[in-house]
Write an enzyme that holds these catalytic residues in place. Structure first.
Site, PDB file in Angstrom:
ATOM      1  N   MET A   1      13.732  16.520  54.205  1.00 24.48           N
ATOM      2  CA  MET A   1      12.784  15.709  54.892  1.00 24.48           C
ATOM      3  C   MET A   1      12.299  15.113  56.091  1.00 24.48           C
ATOM      4  SD  MET A   1      10.860  18.028  52.499  1.00 24.48           S
ATOM      5  CE  MET A   1       8.640  16.775  53.197  1.00 24.48           C
TER       6      MET A   1
ATOM      7  N   ASP B   1       4.473  25.307  49.667  1.00 23.17           N
ATOM      8  CA  ASP B   1       4.241  24.564  49.085  1.00 23.17           C
ATOM      9  C   ASP B   1       3.949  24.259  47.800  1.00 23.17           C
ATOM     10  OD1 ASP B   1       6.115  22.439  51.201  1.00 23.17           O
ATOM     11  OD2 ASP B   1       4.642  23.055  52.148  1.00 23.17           O
TER      12      ASP B   1
ATOM     13  N   SER C   1       4.229  26.071  57.593  1.00 20.09           N
ATOM     14  CA  SER C   1       3.805  25.784  56.155  1.00 20.09           C
ATOM     15  C   SER C   1       2.247  26.150  56.089  1.00 20.09           C
ATOM     16  CB  SER C   1       3.924  24.487  56.024  1.00 20.09           C
ATOM     17  OG  SER C   1       3.666  24.231  54.766  1.00 20.09           O
TER      18      SER C   1
ATOM     19  N   HIS D   1       6.963  28.983  54.598  1.00 16.12           N
ATOM     20  CA  HIS D   1       6.622  28.282  53.297  1.00 16.12           C
ATOM     21  C   HIS D   1       5.681  27.814  52.877  1.00 16.12           C
ATOM     22  CE1 HIS D   1       8.787  24.315  52.356  1.00 16.12           C
ATOM     23  NE2 HIS D   1       8.044  24.131  53.298  1.00 16.12           N
TER      24      HIS D   1
ATOM     25  N   MET E   1       3.316  21.939  44.551  1.00 20.16           N
ATOM     26  CA  MET E   1       3.261  20.725  43.988  1.00 20.16           C
ATOM     27  C   MET E   1       2.557  20.233  42.755  1.00 20.16           C
ATOM     28  SD  MET E   1       2.062  18.985  47.883  1.00 20.16           S
ATOM     29  CE  MET E   1       2.695  19.002  49.430  1.00 20.16           C
TER      30      MET E   1
ATOM     31  N   MET F   1       7.955  20.972  45.106  1.00 16.47           N
ATOM     32  CA  MET F   1       7.881  20.088  44.896  1.00 16.47           C
ATOM     33  C   MET F   1       6.890  18.878  43.509  1.00 16.47           C
ATOM     34  SD  MET F   1       6.861  18.278  48.569  1.00 16.47           S
ATOM     35  CE  MET F   1       6.506  20.373  48.785  1.00 16.47           C
TER      36      MET F   1
ATOM     37  N   ASP G   1      11.202  19.474  57.317  1.00 17.94           N
ATOM     38  CA  ASP G   1      10.746  19.678  56.958  1.00 17.94           C
ATOM     39  C   ASP G   1       9.286  18.305  56.847  1.00 17.94           C
ATOM     40  OD1 ASP G   1       8.142  20.357  56.069  1.00 17.94           O
ATOM     41  OD2 ASP G   1       8.930  21.079  54.233  1.00 17.94           O
TER      42      ASP G   1
ATOM     43  N   HIS H   1       9.126  26.207  48.545  1.00 19.63           N
ATOM     44  CA  HIS H   1       9.572  24.071  48.597  1.00 19.63           C
ATOM     45  C   HIS H   1       8.677  23.663  47.157  1.00 19.63           C
ATOM     46  CE1 HIS H   1       9.238  20.210  50.474  1.00 19.63           C
ATOM     47  NE2 HIS H   1       9.890  20.011  49.315  1.00 19.63           N
TER      48      HIS H   1
HETATM   49  C1  DX5 Z   1       5.138  18.165  52.765  1.00 20.97           C
HETATM   50  C2  DX5 Z   1       5.104  19.442  52.844  1.00 20.97           C
HETATM   51  C3  DX5 Z   1       5.106  20.714  53.992  1.00 20.97           C
HETATM   52  C4  DX5 Z   1       4.098  20.364  55.495  1.00 20.97           C
HETATM   53  C5  DX5 Z   1       4.304  20.110  56.369  1.00 20.97           C
HETATM   54  O1  DX5 Z   1       5.701  17.517  51.646  1.00 20.97           O
HETATM   55  O2  DX5 Z   1       6.822  19.418  52.654  1.00 20.97           O
HETATM   56  O3  DX5 Z   1       6.130  21.432  54.340  1.00 20.97           O
HETATM   57  O4  DX5 Z   1       3.118  21.305  54.750  1.00 20.97           O
HETATM   58  O5  DX5 Z   1       3.425  20.089  56.695  1.00 20.97           O
HETATM   59  P1  DX5 Z   1       3.430  19.277  58.534  1.00 20.97           P
HETATM   60  O6  DX5 Z   1       4.072  19.892  59.604  1.00 20.97           O
HETATM   61  O7  DX5 Z   1       2.219  19.083  59.342  1.00 20.97           O
HETATM   62  O8  DX5 Z   1       3.990  17.984  58.107  1.00 20.97           O
HETATM   63 ZN    ZN Z   2       7.393  21.807  51.963  1.00 18.55          ZN
END
Ligand code: DX5
Ligand code: ZN
Length: 227
Positions: free
Chosen positions: A137, A33, A6, A31, A35, A66, A175, A64
């Protein structure tokens, strides 16, 4: 089996180097993210940055979302080169989620739905026929570096049962807080795609970390086969 670093935990001052280093370690996917500061309290990056990541990344990029309205940005994600797009099971209504997942597929990307810790496996039943992947999650979404919630492990098996009942074959992704010590538990529960942020990027030697994650996951998966 896919180890999926990630990028939220990478060195953003050296994004290109981080992307290449992760892919060179052996990671089969990266990956990203997204947000929006509304669905989760944090803000990360958007499709312009994803396009830059894809342009230097030799492996598929898994996005991903969010965000409260992920359907707004599907064309942009396609144009940026995303391989797969994950939306959350509690955004919009079921029609909006079904439309978004169908559109992701129509655009030629892989479609996924994610479950926050509070939502049971059953919460994907009304969209599972449109999913290639279900993401379980193991932390509250929003931040890297949180502690893995072990009580999510039974859900990993349950989502596969929901898919089997609907007659669809899915990938199960995990994740949040995944590391060398717990990745085997996830693999033993049927997970085949492991998102790893902090536990991957904190390693000095990424290749070595990839290999130890993979070995622990394979060991866990062989436990699953024996069960
Ligand atoms: C959190 C993200 C993850 C995050 C995971 O909301 O969706 O992808 O980057 O990071 P670690 O492995 O540090 O929990
Ligand atoms: Zn994620």
């Amino acid at each position: 089996m896919i180890i999926n670093p990630s990028l939220l935990s990478c060195d953003f001052l050296n994004l290109e180097k981080s992307v290449k280093e992760a892919a060179d370690s052996g990671a089969e996917m990266l990956h990203a993210d997204v947000m929006d500061g509304v669905y989760v309290p944090n803000i990360s990056f958007g499709f312009d940055i994803i396009g830059k990541i894809v342009s230097v990344c030799p492996v598929p990029v898994d996005v991903h979302m969010m965000t409260v309205a992920p359907w707004k940005y599907l064309d942009e994600l396609k144009a940026a080169g995303a391989y797969s797009v994950t939306i959350h099971s509690d955004v919009g209504d079921v029609c909006a989620r079904r439309d978004a997942l169908s559109r992701i597929r129509t655009l030629g990307m892989r479609a996924a739905v994610a479950l926050k810790p509070a939502f049971p496996a059953e919460a994907v039943a009304d969209v599972i026929d449109l999913c290639d992947t279900v993401l379980v999650m193991t932390v509250e979404p929003g931040f890297g570096g949180q502690k893995f919630k072990e009580d999510m492990i039974p859900k990993m098996r349950e989502v596969r049962r929901v898919a089997e009942r609907a007659g669809v074959d899915i990938s199960v992704q995990v994740d949040g807080g995944v590391n060398v010590n717990n990745i085997g538990l996830c693999a033993a529960a049927g997970v085949d795609n492991f998102v790893v942020g902090t536990a991957f990027f904190s390693a000095e030697d990424k290749k070595e970390r990839y290999e130890s994650l993979r070995a622990a996951a394979e060991k866990g998966a062989s436990r699953e086969a024996r069960d």
